[in-house]
Structures are given as C-alpha cells and as structure tokens.
Write an enzyme that holds these catalytic residues in place. Sequence first.
Site, short mmCIF file in Angstrom:
data_model
loop_
_atom_site.label_atom_id
_atom_site.label_comp_id
_atom_site.label_asym_id
_atom_site.label_seq_id
_atom_site.Cartn_x
_atom_site.Cartn_y
_atom_site.Cartn_z
N ASP A 75 0.81 -1.22 0.00
CA ASP A 75 0.00 0.00 0.00
C ASP A 75 0.85 1.27 0.00
O ASP A 75 2.00 1.27 0.42
CB ASP A 75 -0.96 0.01 1.19
CG ASP A 75 -0.25 -0.14 2.53
OD1 ASP A 75 0.73 -0.91 2.62
OD2 ASP A 75 -0.67 0.52 3.51
N GLU A 132 -0.61 -1.90 5.33
CA GLU A 132 0.38 -1.84 6.43
C GLU A 132 0.32 -0.51 7.14
O GLU A 132 0.50 -0.44 8.36
CB GLU A 132 1.79 -2.07 5.87
CG GLU A 132 2.87 -2.23 6.94
CD GLU A 132 3.33 -0.92 7.57
OE1 GLU A 132 3.62 -0.92 8.78
OE2 GLU A 132 3.38 0.10 6.85
#
Length: 384
Positions: A75, A132
Amino acid sequence: MTLPPDLSAQMTEWRHAFHRMPELGFDLPRTSARVADLLRGFGLEVHSGIGQSGVVGILQKGNGTRTIAIRADMDALPITEQTDVAYRSEVPGQMHACGHDGHTTMALGAAKALAEADDLSGRIVYLFQPNEEHGQGAAAMIAEGVFDRFDVEAVYGMHNIPGMPVGQFATRTGPITASEALFEIIIEARGGHAALPHMGADAITIGAELVGALQTIVSRKLDPAQNGVVSVTGFETDGKRNVLPGRATLTGDARALTPEVNAQIEAAMRRIVAGICTAHDVTGHVTYDTIFRPTINAPEPVTTATAAAQAIGAPMDAACPPKLFSEDFAEMAATRPGCFVLMGNGTERPHARPLHSADYDFNDDALAHGAAFWVAVARAELAG
C-alpha cells in the site's frame, strides 16, 4: 546463486509501474492483480483476495517439508508527490512515500529467481500484504489462516531506511520497532469571561499544565535504560476571543519497545491526568488505544538473516539500535518466529529523505541487493 542478468532491469520496470499507480489501504485492485499475474508467470501457485486484497504466492522446491514466509507490503500513502522523476505518481493525492513499491518488487524479483533455481528443497510462501500503513493488513491475512494453512515455520520482512548506504543491512534480536498508541485526553472544566478567570476553570491553563507534565513520563517515570516517546500532537478548545474555554482536547502518540513500557506509559498518563484535574476541580477523561505492537525478532531467524547477508557479501549490523517507528509485521512476528530486516536506501537526495516525505523516492539501485538477500535467506533455510 546469482540473479539472472536481466532481472535488475525487469525489477526497475515493475517498480516504476507500481509507483505510477499507487493505491491505499485495502483498496489495491491494480497492484494485487499485477502481483498475482507476475507470480503466475513465474510458475507459482497463487491465492488472491487474502485479507481482502492480499496475495499469497507458493513456491515448492524439491521434497523438503520446511516452510518459510517472506512478506512484502503493497500500500501507498495519501500524500501528493513532489518529485521530478519520470515515473511520478499519476494518482492525485497518493504516492509511494514509504517504499512499499520497492519492497513488493524485491520480493517479486526473488520469487522469479528462486522459481528458476534447482538447489532448494522446501516451500516459500510469499505474503504480499495490504494496508500496512494503518496496521490492519497483517492481522487481516493472519485471521484468514495463512500461517496455519500453509504450515509456515518462520517469517521474514524488510524495510528500506533512508540515510543508510545501499547494500547495507541491519537487524537485531529482540525489539526492533516500537508499539504505537494513540491517546486522547478530554478536560471538562467551567469556562467563563476572559476578564473573570476566578469565576470559572480555564481548560487551556489546565491543558497546558498537562502538556508539560506528560513529558515527565519518559524523563522521570521510565527506567532510563528503557525507550519511550510521548508526544502531544493536538490541542483544541472551545474558547473564543473573550471566552475562556470550558473544554479542551489533547491528542497524541506514544511509542515503546516493549508491552511492559507501553503499559507503564498508559498508567502514568492516567495518574497525571487524574491528579491535575482533581487539583483544579475539573473532570478528565483518557482514551489510550494501542494500534501497533512492538516488533520482536526471534534469535534463530536473525541468525539466518545474518548468514544470508554474509553469503552475498553485504555488510550486516546484527545488533543495530531499535527504531521507534512502528510496523505491522509485528503481528506476523508474534504469530511465528520472525525477523524484520532494515536495508539501506541511500544517502543522497530523494533516497535520503525521511519516509513519508513528499519528496522521498525508493532507490532502484537497492532492488538487486534486496532480491539477492531474499534469495540468500531462502537458500540458508531450504538448502537442497
């Protein structure tokens, strides 16, 4: 084994493509699809949609029964990029400002190289993780049983570090990254006229006293040998031009390297708020929410990671100082013996800018070093 001669160029191409199209949180349709397509092209067994948008790639070599996992986060961040690179983000307000595009690419490079190897015996589970940055992706994948389903025995993760020379690595046994707790303190006082402070209870004065007192938690209430950080990052009131506020809200962030120190910080914060508010005859409320646990490295995989660095001729500091940032790899390392490794991103220009900066960029020169390291970890764990 050495990396295939054309792999560095391929990894650079993959990384730039990920960088151009960053995605956030669990919403990673393009990134997940591209990762899955590449893994299938390498010949791996692929499972998509794990933990909403995670991808798992399975590489079985020989008849070995040992299984390790290599984790990469996918991400990006809600930041507007301020670099002049040709591959800069094409998505307004989103960019890979933490290097997850590089982390994903290095794991893919290692998967391709190892798929072509014939000197391993065992299984590698590649965990391409969403979200994350909010600390939710690892837990989501764990909740879907990736460690039990694939019989993972040890797990490895990596993060680039700006300011560390390319080709260098660092890790340590024990705590390597900190927990993160978000706190909110609400003061319910009695506002009034700015010219008549004696007739009320000024929430700003009380809040300011709390801001100073909270700094004594680390300086005076923790063992000096223990690490901790308490930062007040927000202070809002309902006061006006000539109106003393009756309510103040303090928000902030606390870091610790062990659950015990985190608990000490919370307990001390609650005592300080209760004491100061009682002294001023007002009410104080504390919310303390630990959203990341500390990452604790286990001895055995740290030894393996150190040997892997030596095998590729890379400097490795196996007793580096811990970092006070947080990582949701901590959830994986709490589930299986784990090792989180730090890798140099370079010492100049965008490669040395802090993580989460709008002018940061992952260093393409680090891609081959990271992929070679993962290959060496696999060989150390699964020697045929």
